[in-house]
Design a protein around this motif. Structure first.
Motif, PDB file in Angstrom:
ATOM      1  N   LEU A  25       0.851  -1.208   0.000  1.00  8.58           N
ATOM      2  CA  LEU A  25       0.000   0.000   0.000  1.00  8.58           C
ATOM      3  C   LEU A  25       0.882   1.252   0.000  1.00  8.58           C
ATOM      4  O   LEU A  25       1.831   1.356   0.776  1.00  8.58           O
ATOM      5  CB  LEU A  25      -0.913   0.007   1.234  1.00  8.58           C
ATOM      6  N   PRO A  26       0.543   2.215  -0.859  1.00 11.00           N
ATOM      7  CA  PRO A  26       1.401   3.414  -0.958  1.00 11.00           C
ATOM      8  C   PRO A  26       1.327   4.282   0.292  1.00 11.00           C
ATOM      9  O   PRO A  26       0.249   4.496   0.844  1.00 11.00           O
ATOM     10  CB  PRO A  26       0.840   4.163  -2.172  1.00 11.00           C
ATOM     11  N   ILE A  27       2.464   4.770   0.707  1.00 17.23           N
ATOM     12  CA  ILE A  27       2.508   5.625   1.921  1.00 17.23           C
ATOM     13  C   ILE A  27       3.347   6.873   1.643  1.00 17.23           C
ATOM     14  O   ILE A  27       3.795   7.537   2.567  1.00 17.23           O
ATOM     15  CB  ILE A  27       3.122   4.862   3.121  1.00 17.23           C
ATOM     16  N   ASP A  28       3.589   7.181   0.376  1.00 16.26           N
ATOM     17  CA  ASP A  28       4.571   8.237   0.106  1.00 16.26           C
ATOM     18  C   ASP A  28       4.035   9.644   0.362  1.00 16.26           C
ATOM     19  O   ASP A  28       2.865   9.829   0.697  1.00 16.26           O
ATOM     20  CB  ASP A  28       5.160   8.073  -1.304  1.00 16.26           C
ATOM     21  N   HIS A  29       4.925  10.611   0.183  1.00 19.43           N
ATOM     22  CA  HIS A  29       4.656  11.986   0.582  1.00 19.43           C
ATOM     23  C   HIS A  29       3.599  12.692  -0.261  1.00 19.43           C
ATOM     24  O   HIS A  29       3.251  13.826   0.040  1.00 19.43           O
ATOM     25  CB  HIS A  29       5.965  12.791   0.542  1.00 19.43           C
ATOM     26  N   ARG A  30       3.064  12.033  -1.289  1.00 14.80           N
ATOM     27  CA  ARG A  30       1.959  12.645  -2.044  1.00 14.80           C
ATOM     28  C   ARG A  30       0.658  12.480  -1.278  1.00 14.80           C
ATOM     29  O   ARG A  30      -0.337  13.099  -1.604  1.00 14.80           O
ATOM     30  CB  ARG A  30       1.829  11.971  -3.418  1.00 14.80           C
ATOM     31  N   TYR A  31       0.660  11.608  -0.280  1.00 18.18           N
ATOM     32  CA  TYR A  31      -0.597  11.251   0.373  1.00 18.18           C
ATOM     33  C   TYR A  31      -0.610  11.644   1.833  1.00 18.18           C
ATOM     34  O   TYR A  31       0.407  11.610   2.512  1.00 18.18           O
ATOM     35  CB  TYR A  31      -0.840   9.739   0.232  1.00 18.18           C
ATOM     36  N   ASN A  32      -1.839  11.962   2.274  1.00 14.74           N
ATOM     37  CA  ASN A  32      -2.014  12.273   3.691  1.00 14.74           C
ATOM     38  C   ASN A  32      -3.074  11.335   4.250  1.00 14.74           C
ATOM     39  O   ASN A  32      -3.471  10.366   3.592  1.00 14.74           O
ATOM     40  CB  ASN A  32      -2.420  13.742   3.847  1.00 14.74           C
ATOM     41  N   GLY A  33      -3.572  11.667   5.431  1.00 20.34           N
ATOM     42  CA  GLY A  33      -4.571  10.824   6.081  1.00 20.34           C
ATOM     43  C   GLY A  33      -5.785  10.543   5.204  1.00 20.34           C
ATOM     44  O   GLY A  33      -6.297   9.425   5.183  1.00 20.34           O
ATOM     45  N   ASP A  34      -6.256  11.542   4.456  1.00 17.49           N
ATOM     46  CA  ASP A  34      -7.469  11.378   3.625  1.00 17.49           C
ATOM     47  C   ASP A  34      -7.296  10.251   2.611  1.00 17.49           C
ATOM     48  O   ASP A  34      -8.168   9.416   2.432  1.00 17.49           O
ATOM     49  CB  ASP A  34      -7.716  12.658   2.808  1.00 17.49           C
ATOM     50  N   ALA A  35      -6.148  10.285   1.915  1.00 19.90           N
ATOM     51  CA  ALA A  35      -5.896   9.277   0.879  1.00 19.90           C
ATOM     52  C   ALA A  35      -5.798   7.892   1.522  1.00 19.90           C
ATOM     53  O   ALA A  35      -6.304   6.902   0.978  1.00 19.90           O
ATOM     54  CB  ALA A  35      -4.611   9.609   0.132  1.00 19.90           C
TER      55      ALA A  35
END
Ligand SMILES: Cc1ncc(COP(=O)(O)O)c(C=O)c1O
Length: 351
Positions: free
Chosen positions: A324-334
């Motif tokens: 599952l992606p966890i990179d810096h493009r994503y925050n809690g919402d994603a």
């Protein structure tokens, strides 16, 4: 302009020696005219003490040459790109199997001219790597492709490399920590493709994906130095922000999915993971995720094509593990969105 003059302009910047000494590339000495793409100048390289190359496989090739390796032990659970530099050099290799912790029994005894390669799976295997380091020393090669932020610590004498594309929007780039002399002088990579990076910013996902596939086939194991474009992008990244996003997102998924995850983590709280590896009891149809615009790769499809009777566990990893992606493009919402979609797929499967 005559070819001779062109050669004078381009040669000095392309023909570089891969030393750790900082160079000012010639392109920055051009004065005036139109502007190039702008990048913020922030921290500089995250790996100022490493050698830079165009790809992880190029780094591996440099290590193999430097150690004059005759045989490599490597995990069956690996990306086929890793085999490129071995095949090019006709180096013998033998696979070893993993257990459910993605570790192996380090009873393999190495002869001179032999090395053992281990992947820092999902950036979460530092504790095991310390153990391997004590056992194998400089005959150990750590593939930190999943662990961009690992650097060489003084007490560790193994070789390691990473790959920047797996963490950032760059066309190429990798860093090598050498445990001995690396004499190779390289030419800077100037053939990289970057259309996919721009198309993705513009929101043209389908087009970007096609270009991305093209660009991946263009990645080479030749010992070129990282492209100037990647070097510039990588020197403008806010690495502190990237690290904290990754940790937060990882912890989010761990809070919500630990009870169904067959993998357990013995993280030290400092390691920055590559993804949240969710190992399920069964395989789910990734199309259902794709339909919700959630793109989860398979690590690694090549091993599913090899039907060697051993390595059943590895095939299960390839089929059942969702990175599952966890990179810096994503925050809690994603992350909430991914969790919601995933839970509904799993509930549908259970009913
Ligand atoms: C675990 C692993 N190691 C090494 C590589 C090779 O890295 P690169 O593509 O930068 O050559 C990859 C993927 O390509 C990989 O997944």
């Amino acid at each position: 302009m005559t070819p001779k003059v062109l050669e004078q302009i381009h040669r000095p910047q392309e023909q570089v020696h891969n030393t750790k000494v900082k160079r000012e590339p010639l392109v920055e000495r051009i004065v005036g005219g139109f502007f190039e793409l702008e990048f913020p100048r922030q921290s500089g390289s995250y790996h100022p003490d490493a050698y830079s190359y165009t790809s992880g496989r190029a780094c591996l090739g440099v290590i193999l040459d430097s150690l004059k390796v005759k045989k490599v032990y490597l995990p069956f659970y690996c990306c086929d790109a890793l085999l490129q530099p071995l095949r090019r050099r006709n180096i013998a290799f033998e696979y070893y199997g993993l257990n459910e912790k993605l570790e192996f029994d380090p009873s393999i005894a190495l002869q001179s001219g032999e090395v053992i390669l281990y992947i820092n799976y999902f950036g979460l295997k530092m504790n095991f790597i310390r153990l391997l380091s004590d056992r194998y020393g400089s005959q150990l090669i750590i593939d930190n492709t999943h662990a961009f932020f690992e650097t060489a610590q003084e007490r560790e004498n193994y070789w390691s490399f990473n790959s920047a594309r797996k963490f950032f929007g760059v066309p190429d780039g990798a860093y090598l920590y050498a445990s001995g002399p690396v004499e190779t002088a390289t030419i800077r990579n100037s053939e990289m493709q970057y259309t996919h990076l721009v198309e993705r910013i513009l929101g043209n996902q389908a087009k970007a994906y096609k270009h991305y596939l093209d660009s991946e086939t263009n990645i080479t194991d030749s010992p070129y130095q990282m492209s100037l474009l990647s070097e510039r992008i990588l020197s403008g990244i806010d690495y502190g922000f990237v690290k904290s996003c990754r940790l937060e997102n990882f912890e989010f998924f761990q809070r919500h999915l630990a009870d169904i995850n067959r993998l357990q983590f013995d993280g030290d709280g400092e390691t920055i993971p590559f993804c949240y590896p969710l190992l399920l009891d069964t395989e789910i149809d990734k199309q259902q995720l794709f339909q919700n615009h959630i793109y989860i790769p398979t690590y690694w499809p090549n091993i599913l094509q090899d039907d060697t009777p051993d390595f059943l566990l590895e095939r299960q990893f390839a089929q059942r593990l969702l990175p599952l992606p966890i990179d810096h493009r994503y925050n809690g919402d994603a992350c909430e969105h991914v969790l919601k979609v995933l839970k509904s797929i799993l509930a549908g499967q259970a009913s």
